[in-house]
Design an enzyme around this catalytic site. Structure first.
Site, short mmCIF file in Angstrom:
data_model
loop_
_atom_site.label_atom_id
_atom_site.label_comp_id
_atom_site.label_asym_id
_atom_site.label_seq_id
_atom_site.Cartn_x
_atom_site.Cartn_y
_atom_site.Cartn_z
N HIS A 130 0.69 -1.32 -0.13
CA HIS A 130 0.06 0.10 0.13
C HIS A 130 0.68 1.18 0.02
CE1 HIS A 130 -2.97 2.51 1.72
NE2 HIS A 130 -3.43 2.19 1.55
N ASP A 207 3.15 -3.94 8.49
CA ASP A 207 2.02 -3.39 8.20
C ASP A 207 1.33 -4.61 8.13
OD1 ASP A 207 -0.24 -2.06 6.95
OD2 ASP A 207 1.07 -1.76 4.85
N GLN A 210 -4.31 -5.13 6.88
CA GLN A 210 -5.31 -6.01 6.60
C GLN A 210 -4.99 -7.72 7.44
OE1 GLN A 210 -7.05 -5.28 4.49
NE2 GLN A 210 -6.44 -3.58 3.97
N LYS A 233 -10.59 -1.47 10.20
CA LYS A 233 -10.48 -2.20 9.26
C LYS A 233 -10.90 -3.94 10.03
CE LYS A 233 -7.21 -1.12 5.98
NZ LYS A 233 -8.16 -0.18 4.92
N CYS A 371 -4.46 2.06 -3.88
CA CYS A 371 -3.37 2.75 -3.38
C CYS A 371 -2.38 1.96 -3.51
CB CYS A 371 -3.72 2.80 -1.78
SG CYS A 371 -4.65 4.90 -1.80
N1 PMP Z 1 -1.39 0.25 4.80
C1 PMP Z 1 -2.18 -1.48 3.96
C2 PMP Z 1 -2.54 -2.61 3.12
C3 PMP Z 1 -3.64 -0.92 3.55
O1 PMP Z 1 -4.32 -1.90 2.99
C4 PMP Z 1 -4.25 0.18 3.91
C5 PMP Z 1 -5.45 0.96 4.35
N2 PMP Z 1 -6.40 0.41 3.53
C6 PMP Z 1 -3.15 1.25 5.62
C7 PMP Z 1 -2.28 0.46 5.29
C8 PMP Z 1 -3.42 2.27 5.22
O2 PMP Z 1 -4.45 2.25 6.08
P1 PMP Z 1 -4.93 3.71 7.29
O3 PMP Z 1 -5.31 4.83 6.84
O4 PMP Z 1 -6.11 3.14 8.23
O5 PMP Z 1 -3.73 4.12 8.02
#
Ligand code: PMP
Length: 413
Positions: A130, A207, A210, A233, A371
């Site tokens: 991401h 990270d 997910q 999430k 993203c």
């Molecule tokens: N890393 C991953 C793999 C994600 O899916 C996301 C959210 N789509 C994020 C980071 C960012 O998370 P947040 O917007 O809640 O900070």
């Protein structure tokens, strides 16, 4: 008609009945919410915990000795305990409460990494990340004259582990990898990657955005150095998340944000700072959000991540098989070990058009680059559709989803 019975204190019963929003309609059709990787719906216990906090205990944390201030502080700090237990942290002091994964990764980038980054150093990540696990590294690399290298993936969406390990050369200061891909669902072998990084003296950040809603997490068994995840999430409120870090790493990190709550003593001649984790929590936090997140964690643990995993694996197998039968449909990410996330495209059909038509059927899926520009580039597509499932989804919803896709494909194809 019998109403489904909500889950009881042991987590038994129908989890669907715990999520009020799932009962609504969209465009006159029962909602099918397949955008869980984007944000998950909230169970009643979370909504009620936030409501109760504002009705009953609202005050700022740590700044008051009055009863409400103490209640708010103990609820907020209780969330830290819940988050620490959730990932099997060595102690509650290893948990920094953040606004989400993005803030957690930026904290590591600016506070842990940047002070030690020198020209010619490198940061290793993967091309399935991401943007939150790419851009902060690029920003600090640019300041220090360092570079960011990305490990490639295989065509099925699994990480090329050998290539990742080959990138772990002496100039690498940190490696960062997602536990579960938000686009492909791939579950990465993070414990193996942590062993390889550790053997070379390289710090590893995982990270877990997910992973947290789907898998039991044990940071000590993984053996990584930093683990970041997000509350929304995980069925909690938006604007909540956490960073777990080894205590000795947090001790060595200078503050990133300055302000109230993170100091020991402020003098114009020089300010001293609080110990971690408070050193990294300047200003008034999202107190109600963390009260809700603690309730979400309690809820998830009652239902049980093994049960959640089993339900989702079943749904994933069903959805994958049914989608594969749709002519011209291509699935991106077919790793043997994957979470219930299915990215796909249909020949000749634009992802946004399909998502819009599905919305008219009451079906929420995400279309776009998720993203993950480098990953889209790897597959040579600008966007995909993504259906991401949660344990409250049903086989009947999958049937409706796949027949809507087949109908729309005939309309657009
Ligand atoms: N890393 C991953 C793999 C994600 O899916 C996301 C959210 N789509 C994020 C980071 C960012 O998370 P947040 O917007 O809640 O900070």
């Amino acid at each position: 008609m019998n109403e489904p019975a909500a889950t009881d204190h042991n987590g038994a019963g129908d989890p669907r009945a715990d999520f009020p929003l799932l009962a609504r309609e969209v465009h006159g059709k029962p909602l099918i919410y397949f955008d869980n990787a984007n944000t998950a719906q909230k169970p009643r216990v979370v909504i009620e915990a936030v409501d109760r906090f504002y009705r009953h205990s609202n005050a700022n944390v740590s700044r008051a000795v009055h009863t409400l201030g103490e209640e708010a502080t103990s609820l907020y700090e209780g969330a830290r305990d819940a988050l620490a237990r959730f990932v099997n942290a060595g102690s509650r002091e290893e948990i920094v409460l953040t606004s989400g994964t993005t803030q957690a990764i930026n904290l590591v980038a600016y506070s842990h990494l940047l002070p030690q980054l020198r020209p010619g150093d490198a940061i290793v990540t993967t091309c399935m990340e991401h943007h939150a696990n790419i851009v902060p590294w690029q920003l600090v690399a640019a300041r220090a004259g360092a570079i960011v290298k990305a490990a490639p993936i295989h065509a099925d969406g699994t990480l090329d582990v050998d290539a990742f390990v080959a990138l772990l050369t002496p100039e690498v200061r940190l490696a960062a990898v997602t536990h579960v891909s938000n686009v492909l669902g791939t579950i990465n072998p993070v414990a193996q990657l942590a062993r390889e990084a550790r053997r070379r003296g390289i710090v590893l950040l995982v990270d877990g955005s997910q992973a947290a809603p789907h898998l039991p997490i044990d940071v000590r068994a993984i053996g990584c150095d930093f683990y970041a995840w997000t509350g929304h999430k995980l069925f909690g409120p938006t604007g909540t998340g956490a960073l777990w870090a080894r205590h000795e790493l947090l001790q060595a990190m200078p503050p990133f944000f300055g302000g109230g709550e993170m100091i020991r003593e402020v003098r114009f001649e020089g300010t001293t700072f609080a110990d971690p984790p408070h050193r990294f929590e300047a200003g008034t936090p999202n107190i109600a959000g963390f009260v809700g997140l603690a309730a979400a964690i309690d809820y998830v643990q009652r239902v049980g991540l093994p049960r959640i995993g089993a339900i989702e694996r079943d749904l994933l197998a069903h959805a994958t098989e049914a989608l594969q039968a749709v002519p011209g449909l291509r699935i991106f990410g077919t790793a043997p070990d994957k979470a219930a996330v299915i990215s796909f495209l249909i020949d000749g059909v634009h992802a946004h058009d399909l998502a819009t038509l599905l919305d008219h059927e009451g079906i929420a899926v995400r279309s776009g680059h998720h993203c993950a520009h480098p990953l889209m580039r790897f597959f040579g597509v600008p966007a995909t559709l993504r259906a991401s499932l949660a344990f409250y989804n049903t086989h009947e919803e999958i049937e409706r989803f796949v027949s809507a896709i087949a109908r729309v494909r005939r309309l657009l194809g």
